[in-house]
Design a protein around this motif. Structure first.
Motif, PDB file in Angstrom:
ATOM      1  N   LYS A  20       2.571 -15.656   0.815  1.00  0.00           N
ATOM      2  CA  LYS A  20       1.037 -15.215   0.801  1.00  0.00           C
ATOM      3  C   LYS A  20       0.410 -15.070  -0.220  1.00  0.00           C
ATOM      4  O   LYS A  20      -0.888 -15.267  -0.854  1.00  0.00           O
ATOM      5  CB  LYS A  20       0.970 -14.128   1.899  1.00  0.00           C
ATOM      6  N   ASP A  39      -1.082  -4.949   0.852  1.00  0.00           N
ATOM      7  CA  ASP A  39       0.117  -3.948   0.394  1.00  0.00           C
ATOM      8  C   ASP A  39      -0.449  -3.217  -0.895  1.00  0.00           C
ATOM      9  O   ASP A  39      -0.256  -2.044  -1.033  1.00  0.00           O
ATOM     10  CB  ASP A  39       1.441  -4.751   0.076  1.00  0.00           C
ATOM     11  N   ARG A  63       1.440   1.124   9.766  1.00  0.00           N
ATOM     12  CA  ARG A  63       0.520   0.244  10.510  1.00  0.00           C
ATOM     13  C   ARG A  63      -0.962   0.463  10.724  1.00  0.00           C
ATOM     14  O   ARG A  63      -1.708  -0.114  10.755  1.00  0.00           O
ATOM     15  CB  ARG A  63       1.164  -0.039  11.873  1.00  0.00           C
ATOM     16  N   ARG A 123      11.173  -4.271  -0.155  1.00  0.00           N
ATOM     17  CA  ARG A 123      10.630  -4.169   1.113  1.00  0.00           C
ATOM     18  C   ARG A 123      11.347  -3.234   2.113  1.00  0.00           C
ATOM     19  O   ARG A 123      12.547  -3.469   2.235  1.00  0.00           O
ATOM     20  CB  ARG A 123      10.480  -5.660   1.871  1.00  0.00           C
TER      21      ARG A 123
HETATM   22  C1  S3P Z   1       6.146  -5.833   5.953  1.00  0.00           C
HETATM   23  C2  S3P Z   1       5.866  -6.986   4.995  1.00  0.00           C
HETATM   24  C3  S3P Z   1       5.537  -6.414   3.437  1.00  0.00           C
HETATM   25  C4  S3P Z   1       4.848  -4.960   3.644  1.00  0.00           C
HETATM   26  C5  S3P Z   1       5.863  -4.000   4.291  1.00  0.00           C
HETATM   27  C6  S3P Z   1       6.280  -4.505   5.736  1.00  0.00           C
HETATM   28  C7  S3P Z   1       6.585  -6.518   7.201  1.00  0.00           C
HETATM   29  O1  S3P Z   1       4.435  -7.442   2.865  1.00  0.00           O
HETATM   30  O2  S3P Z   1       3.592  -5.009   4.097  1.00  0.00           O
HETATM   31  O3  S3P Z   1       7.193  -4.138   3.375  1.00  0.00           O
HETATM   32  O4  S3P Z   1       6.499  -5.645   8.247  1.00  0.00           O
HETATM   33  O5  S3P Z   1       6.684  -7.894   7.572  1.00  0.00           O
HETATM   34  P1  S3P Z   1       4.910  -8.732   2.388  1.00  0.00           P
HETATM   35  O6  S3P Z   1       4.954  -9.624   3.631  1.00  0.00           O
HETATM   36  O7  S3P Z   1       3.789  -9.123   1.525  1.00  0.00           O
HETATM   37  O8  S3P Z   1       6.238  -8.726   1.813  1.00  0.00           O
END
Ligand code: S3P
Length: 185
Positions: A20, A39, A63, A123
């Protein structure tokens, strides 16, 4: 309020490791938009990493920060928003994104995702004993939502330029529909 099709925001969603941020930056450069990453925005607002937010406040608090960010961000035109992987999974979020612009979901096979996410461990959701099993579980649980949320674009073994051109084609078509719907609302 009326909006020109060329100004309609693009929200890129999809599982971790679907590209993304990389695709978002390249698309933004091609169409003259600003690219932001939820993020990074939340980390700078909070002045701490996502990993620390999860550790200190827990996932539900994170969230809520994602929801608040989308609901309140003032960049409502000419912006590509690369969304964290779980943002669109929360109830109400697909509709909130669709009210604000075009939603495109980047997708990849679980094998590609494991190869891409295995390279770094920043992550929190994958910072567990068996990250591959955890990623498979999460992917299986979320896949139906990703598939239903917006046009799906596969990113497996395709050059970035191809993916970018595909995303731009979809955005142009759907931004025109979005602007038309707004004008007649
Ligand atoms: C998450 C994805 C992460 C980040 C967090 C949680 C998820 O972003 O928001 O670690 O729940 O899939 P990326 O998709 O940019 O890694």
């Amino acid at each position: 309020m009326a909006i020109a099709p060329t100004d309609v925001n693009l929200y890129l969603v999809g599982f971790m490791g679907t590209g993304k941020t990389t695709v978002g930056r390249a698309v933004a450069q091609r169409i003259g938009f600003t690219c932001i990453d939820t993020d990074h925005e939340i980390e700078s607002e909070q002045d701490r990493t996502i990993a620390r937010i999860f550790a200190e406040d827990g996932e539900p608090a994170f969230r809520a920060m994602e929801r608040h960010f989308i609901a309140s961000d003032s960049r409502t035109t000419k912006t590509v928003v690369a969304c964290g992987g779980g943002l669109v999974i929360e109830p109400g979020m697909p509709a909130m994104l669709r009210e604000r612009g075009v939603v495109v979901c980047l997708h990849a096979s679980i094998e590609t995702i494991l190869a891409r996410t295995g390279r770094h461990r920043t992550r929190p959701l994958l910072d567990v004993g068996d990250p591959d099993a955890q990623a498979r579980r999460l992917f299986a649980k979320r896949e139906p939502i990703y598939r239903s949320v917006g046009t799906l674009i596969l990113t497996d073994s395709r050059p970035l330029s191809d993916i970018v051109a595909h995303v731009i084609r979809v955005w142009k078509r759907e931004a025109a529909d979005f602007a038309r719907a707004r004008a007649s609302a």
